[in-house]
Design a protein around this motif. Structure first.
Motif, short mmCIF file in Angstrom:
data_model
loop_
_atom_site.label_atom_id
_atom_site.label_comp_id
_atom_site.label_asym_id
_atom_site.label_seq_id
_atom_site.Cartn_x
_atom_site.Cartn_y
_atom_site.Cartn_z
N CYS A 135 -5.27 -1.02 5.52
CA CYS A 135 -5.85 0.30 5.75
C CYS A 135 -7.21 0.32 4.86
CB CYS A 135 -5.22 1.68 5.59
SG CYS A 135 -4.76 1.87 3.75
N CYS A 189 0.75 -1.26 -0.06
CA CYS A 189 -0.02 -0.08 0.14
C CYS A 189 0.84 1.38 -0.05
CB CYS A 189 -0.80 -0.03 1.19
SG CYS A 189 -1.71 1.51 1.45
N CYS A 205 -6.02 -2.80 -0.05
CA CYS A 205 -4.89 -2.93 0.95
C CYS A 205 -5.70 -3.88 2.21
CB CYS A 205 -4.42 -1.74 1.60
SG CYS A 205 -3.36 -1.73 3.18
N CYS A 235 0.15 2.93 3.85
CA CYS A 235 0.38 2.15 5.22
C CYS A 235 1.31 1.15 5.01
CB CYS A 235 -0.93 1.59 5.94
SG CYS A 235 -1.46 0.33 5.15
ZN ZN Z 1 -2.90 0.66 3.45
#
Ligand code: ZN
Ligand code: JHZ
Length: 407
Positions: free
Chosen positions: A50, A6, A47, A9
């Motif tokens: 998140c 991601c 992701c 994050c």
């Molecule tokens: Zn993420």
């Protein structure tokens, strides 16, 4: 380069949909340059940490958003009204006697800022689409023809002082380097300032199978959950989320510095609905992919059947989104000999990848086709009213989401 993790994050990205090789969606070029349009792989991933849905590959920003970027926000009555409404709201909430400074990221042709200019509010638009920015400047709007990032933000603050509002419509989800954007917001925003941005909503995209909302420029498909996580990661907090009917469904996110404002109940309500809708689950996208595949099969067979019956079909609205539909479905000039569009910058050019001529709307009625594939479905009301005679004389609109149907 394909992202494995991601962008925000660093959680694991799982590929959930592959729409194949696609051209730059706004690369409307003359016939002699059609072979030079760059292609990339259009695939999205989820992701697992998140829940941000994002493209796995990305097109360099300056290949998409350059001086001649052809999209003009003022091209639709709906967007003009929206720009005026946003400006009105800003004007109404400006405390009298206070010197407010408003920055718009991605100000395009000044559809919103023009109103602030007229109301005497201190403002600055930031947009690398120089020709669109020229239009804004002609009407008195202040614009820097640049990309917004941490360095631009520093220079804006040095020159103009802190911003009380940073507003952006259909731009933040288009920028891969959101760390630099939030750093810029942190640098530029006054302590009690707000960062308000509107972007296409993943919940509507999934619900209505708006797969054409996936194209190069839409690096991220935001949800309330993923935006909340993103804001938190950069020291901010999502304090409100408001659903807007624009572009098939958008959300206006209001973000403040963490701990400065209490989030509204709307944020929690969205999170509950998103969890019920399964927006963070791979299974949801397996279903979505199957529905997208279905649309392709039905649309192509409808167009082939109509051609076999000797019917004339044209496209309406050379939208960015239409690039995904045409290239994913393999719709070229043999199925769709032209696409009508009101944007002068697109007329006389070919659609990216599929090389269909873009013609002015006057070509639509001269003579009317039997069917029109409505790529600009988000402006259906406005376009159908404008082209009322088409329908009255027996013409039918073809729509493709959530299923292929006629109107
Ligand atoms: Zn993420
Ligand atoms: P429209 C662009 O998307 C790109 P697009 C961008 N990525 C984004 O997010 C949105 O805008 C905001 C034409 N038209 O607005 C004009 C007519 O011909 O759906 C446009 O070319 N007659 C920044 O390109 C197209 O249709 C009309 O009466 O998908 C509409 O494009 C009207 C109203 C429009 O945006």
């Amino acid at each position: 380069m394909t992202e494995q993790s991601c962008r925000l994050c660093k959680g694991e990205l799982r590929e959930v949909l592959d729409l194949g090789r696609q051209p730059i969606s706004n690369a409307f070029v003359r016939a002699e340059d059609a072979a030079k349009v760059p292609f990339f792989r259009l695939a999205i991933g989820l992701c697992n940490s998140c829940a941000m849905v994002q493209q796995l590959d990305e097109v360099p920003p300056n290949q998409m958003f350059h001086a001649e970027y052809p999209y003009r926000a003022s091209g639709s009555a709906l967007i003009r009204k929206h720009g005026a409404d946003v400006a009105e709201r800003i004007i109404q909430t400006c405390p009298r006697g206070h010197d407010r400074f408003v920055v718009e990221v991605g100000s395009n042709d000044g559809v919103m800022l023009k109103r602030l200019t007229d109301a005497g509010i201190r403002h600055l638009g930031v947009d690398p689409a120089a020709v669109a920015a020229d239009v804004a400047q002609t009407s008195g709007v202040n614009v820097w023809k640049e990309f917004f990032n941490a360095s631009t933000a520093t220079r804006i603050r040095d020159e103009h002082g802190p911003a009380h509002l940073i507003y952006s419509a259909n731009t933040i989800s288009h920028i891969s380097y959101l760390d630099s954007i939030f750093l810029g917001v942190d640098i530029l925003l006054a302590p009690d300032g707000l960062f308000v941005f509107e972007d296409r909503y993943l919940g509507d995209i999934v619900n209505c199978v708006y797969f054409d909302q996936i194209y190069d420029e839409h690096i991220y498909l935001f949800s309330v959950r993923s935006v909340q996580a993103m804001a938190a990661q950069f020291g901010f907090e999502l304090i409100d989320a408001e659903h807007l009917p624009l572009h098939g469904g958008s959300i206006r996110y209001t973000v403040a510095r963490a701990g400065t404002s209490k989030p509204t109940a709307a944020v929690a309500e969205f999170l509950v609905r998103e969890s019920a809708q399964g927006l963070a689950e791979e299974a949801t996208f397996v279903e979505f992919s199957a529905a997208v595949d279905h649309i392709r099969t039905d649309l192509v067979s409808l167009l082939r059947d109509l051609r076999a019956d000797g019917r004339r079909v044209v496209g309406y609205g050379a939208t960015s989104r239409s690039a995904t539909v045409m290239n994913y479905c393999g719709i070229g000039p043999e199925l769709l000999p032209m696409v009508c569009d009101s944007t002068p910058e697109k007329q006389g050019c070919l659609t990216p990848g599929t090389k269909i001529p873009v013609c002015p709307p006057e070509s639509f009625s001269n003579p009317y086709p039997d069917y029109a594939l409505l790529f600009a479905w988000n402006h259906a009301e406005e376009i159908m009213a404008k082209e009322r005679l088409f329908h009255e004389s027996g013409g039918r609109w073809i729509l493709y989401a959530p299923k292929v149907h006629l109107a």
